[in-house]
Design an enzyme around this catalytic site. Structure first.
Site, short mmCIF file in Angstrom:
data_model
loop_
_atom_site.label_atom_id
_atom_site.label_comp_id
_atom_site.label_asym_id
_atom_site.label_seq_id
_atom_site.Cartn_x
_atom_site.Cartn_y
_atom_site.Cartn_z
N CYS A 327 -45.97 84.24 63.70
CA CYS A 327 -45.04 83.13 63.73
C CYS A 327 -45.14 82.16 62.54
CB CYS A 327 -45.10 82.38 65.05
SG CYS A 327 -46.69 82.36 65.86
N ARG A 356 -56.87 90.59 65.87
CA ARG A 356 -57.51 89.55 66.67
C ARG A 356 -58.91 90.04 67.03
NH1 ARG A 356 -52.60 87.98 70.89
NH2 ARG A 356 -51.08 87.58 69.24
N GLN A 374 -46.97 94.27 66.59
CA GLN A 374 -45.99 93.72 67.54
C GLN A 374 -44.58 94.05 67.09
OE1 GLN A 374 -47.04 89.53 67.39
NE2 GLN A 374 -48.02 89.72 69.39
N ASP A 376 -42.18 92.10 66.93
CA ASP A 376 -42.05 90.66 67.05
C ASP A 376 -40.69 90.19 66.52
OD1 ASP A 376 -42.93 88.16 67.70
OD2 ASP A 376 -44.50 88.05 66.17
N HIS A 378 -38.70 86.15 65.71
CA HIS A 378 -38.60 84.71 65.90
C HIS A 378 -37.15 84.35 65.70
CE1 HIS A 378 -42.82 85.48 65.11
NE2 HIS A 378 -43.00 84.54 66.01
N LYS A 457 -41.89 80.04 79.27
CA LYS A 457 -41.72 81.43 78.85
C LYS A 457 -41.37 82.33 80.02
CE LYS A 457 -46.62 82.43 79.49
NZ LYS A 457 -47.81 83.13 79.01
N HIS A 504 -40.01 82.90 70.45
CA HIS A 504 -40.89 84.00 70.06
C HIS A 504 -40.64 85.10 71.08
CE1 HIS A 504 -43.93 81.08 68.12
NE2 HIS A 504 -43.08 80.30 68.75
#
Length: 637
Positions: A327, A356, A374, A376, A378, A457, A504
């Site tokens: 992000c 991570r 991911q 992912d 945004h 979320k 997200h």
RNA sequence: GCCGGUGUAGCUCAGUGGCAGAGCAGCGGUUUCGUAAACCGCAGGUCGUGGGUUCAAGUCCCACCGCCGGCUCCA
């Protein structure tokens, strides 16, 4: 649950034990639901307790009651064998129960066998479960005297004047019930494993020894459950990943998978699927650096809140970190130019490879890794666009999962106690999520207070064929983190700069986890469009190799992932091998097929389907693959 | 990270102080086969890594690493 294994794609699976006829909703002809429940309710004071308070230690539903009672019997057995052991807690859980004991020595598998044997004795002895009540202070004294510090500690945390105890035979436990009438009702059970567990789940507290077990109303139910465990083991993506050469782990890179050629086909097909879908929906793909200066993480707040999970690298006296999330860099991309209200929604997607530093003990196959990718994105919207965007996202999620025959469950998490942003912002955002879920006609549960500090979320779980839930997708509204910390703006109609709202979202979650789940869901028998090898050509003998080669070339020319198996082995051997490898289609060719320009077709789960013209097989295959069909269709029509 | 278990051939596993083993897979040969495992042979090992005990260690002890089951964590 557990009834969904009979799909046609099941390969080489054993038959489940005959299901018992009674299954909650479906009648319950010979299950002793009523008598058991009456047994639970037999004592008048307990009935009153239920009516007055509704407070119990377990769901008063028969199966939970039985499991909770089984945990007491296990504790009784443990106390008989090991009198020095301290009692902690013993609840019913999904599919079973556990009990935590204070003991310096862990329990060995031999101990479990002995405990189980004593449990059967206790069941035979047929002790009644008796409820009694004591004033709080007396109960504390009672447990202190019996050398049960954990029990005393629990009561000290209870506000009520009186607490209830349950006795069966010589065993007494602090408990709100309810229980079955007698230990004689406990028959179909088994102890499964033992492990360490922290007292009250806090790692600063002493470690207790936990024993897990399962308990059922009927022996057939227990057998069926144990069969389900076996089946889950066969479908374990770690085993299938190795057997099917999808991926592997090496000890030099714990928690980071190596994708082998077969597994990489899955990754590429999923990426292709995602890109096709997102390209058609106005997403713009970006790719951002893995290794980023600490300054960015300070700005984003990760340095303060997430440092322990980040891999750090020192470069020329400057500290860098591998990105744990995408992000902040997406925000940099947003911020690099002036945005107009007309530009929004702006949808930046990224196949973001994140690292991570998960604690070593938590790593598990592909579902819990240190390095993952991911799917992912945004999305930056004006506040008035939020609800519509979420509605579209939920549609997209459903559309994707449908392709994989996964069933999704939706969970809405609302404002936590510690949060940023105004009440008005939270009201709007939560309302947008509620409305979007409703607009999609979705049933959902609400987890109050479970949202991140920056916005509400929707998390999405999928259930695999064994009924296990996995969290994959997430749609998080971000009112403050990216917008405020990165000072994001767009110029509105009035010429004034305004804050966008960020969303997200990830739909697969991560490619790694999603492939792990798909592997288990399909038991390795992937739909043709995903299958690493889509077809194998099998000449009857080496005499037919030339025609087989022609067929193989035609398949490859049609961009079908095909192999030619002309090994010096009997046909039966090679068929078996293709079945074991879960190749969707086998094309058997011999003299007859050569003369007819045909192939004899076999699906991975079926018998010989007979000769079919090669042209038709090619056309059917192309259609099946391009439509991403979930089932095998070639030659069926 | 914590508690416990575990680590022997590519895979599944046997080997409990005295010469490192089997089945499958692989390779070679024979066989040329019509729908889920032909036959014969060969090769394959720093027994996770590093220390220690012992005349002798895959086996016993210690440390570390990986994996498995849990706990914890999962901005």
């Amino acid at each position: 649950m557990g009834e969904r294994l009979s799909d046609a794609e099941e390969v080489g699976g054993s038959k489940p034990p005959e299901p018992t006829t009674r299954d909650g909703a479906s009648g319950g002809r010979d299950r002793p639901v009523l008598p058991l429940f009456l047994g639970v309710m037999a004592e008048a004071h307990e009935e009153r307790h239920l009516l007055l308070s509704g407070e119990f230690d377990c769901d008063p539903e028969p199966l939970s009651t039985l499991r909770h009672s089984t945990s007491h019997v296990m504790a009784q057995a443990v106390k008989r064998l090991f009198p020095e052991v301290k009692l902690a807690i013993g609840p019913a859980i999904e599919d079973g129960f556990y009990y935590d004991f204070g003991r310096s020595q862990p329990f060995t598998p031999e101990d479990l066998a002995r405990i189980e044997a004593v449990m059967r004795e206790i069941a035979r002895e047929g002790h009644r479960f008796e409820r009694m009540e004591l004033p709080r202070a007396e109960a504390i004294a009672f447990f202190r005297e019996r050398g049960e510090p954990f029990k005393a500690e629990i009561i000290e945390g209870i506000a009520d004047d009186r607490v209830s105890l349950y006795r069966q035979g010589e065993f007494v436990d602090l408990c709100r019930g309810p229980h079955v009438a007698s230990t004689a009702e406990i028959r179909a059970f088994k102890l499964l494993s033992s492990s360490g567990a922290y007292w009250r789940g806090d790692e600063k507290n002493p470690m207790l020894q936990r024993i897990y077990g399962t308990s059922w109303l009927a022996q057939e139910d227990l057998d069926r459950y144990l069969w389900r465990l076996e089946e889950a083991k066969k479908r374990d993506h770690r085993k299938l990943g190795r057997d099917l050469d999808l991926f592997d782990f090496f000890d030099v890179a714990p928690g980071a998978p190596f994708w082998l050629p077969n597994g990489m086909v899955l990754v590429r097909e999923l990426e292709k699927f995602a890109r096709e879908s997102l390209d058609a929906r106005g997403y713009q793909e970006i790719s951002t650096p893995l290794l980023v200066n600490k300054r960015l993480w300070v700005e984003s707040g990760h340095w303060e809140h997430y440092q322990d999970n980040m891999f750090k690298v020192e470069v020329e006296d400057e500290l860098f970190s591998l990105k744990p999330m995408n992000c902040p860099e997406s925000a940099l991309v947003y911020r690099r130019s002036l945005r107009s209200y007309r530009d929004l929604p702006l949808r930046f997607s990224e196949m973001g490879r994140c690292h991570r530093n998960e604690r070593s003990g938590t790593l598990t196959g592909l579902v819990r890794v240190r390095q993952f990718t991911q799917d992912d994105a945004h999305i930056y919207v004006r506040p008035d666009q939020l609800q519509d965007e979420i509605t579209q996202l939920l549609e997209l999620v459903q559309e994707w999962y449908k392709v994989f025959t996964l069933t999704a469950t939706f969970k809405l998490s609302t404002r936590p106690e510690k949060r940023l942003g105004t009440e008005e912002q939270w009201d709007t955002a939560e309302k947008a999520l509620h409305e979007a879920l409703r607009a999609n006609g979705l049933a959902y549960s609400v987890n109050p207070g479970d949202a991140a500090f920056y916005g509400p979320k929707v998390d999405i779980d999928v259930q695999d064929v064994l009924g296990r839930a996995w969290q994959v997708a997430t749609i998080q509204v971000d009112l403050t983190m990216l917008p405020e910390r990165f000072q994001l703006e767009y110029i509105d109609t009035d010429g004034q700069p305004k804050r966008p709202v960020a969303i997200h979202r990830a739909i697969f979650g991560s490619y790694e986890r999603f492939i792990g789940i798909l592997t288990e869901h399909f038991a390795g028998a992937f739909p043709t469009w995903l299958a690493p090898v889509q077809a194998r050509v099998l000449p009857i003998s080496q005499k037919h190799e030339e025609y087989a080669r022609q067929v193989w070339e035609r398949l490859r020319g049609a961009r079908i992932r095909a192999e030619l198996d002309h090994r010096n082995e009997k046909l039966g051997y090679r068929i078996r091998d293709a079945q074991v490898r879960k190749v969707p289609y086998m094309l058997v060719v011999g003299e007859r097929e050569r003369q007819q320009g045909a192939v004899s077709l076999r699906h991975r789960t079926e018998e010989d389907l007979g000769a079919i013209p090669l042209e038709r097989v090619l056309a059917d295959l192309a259609r099946e693959i391009s439509s991403r069909a979930a089932t095998l269709t070639v030659g069926r029509s």
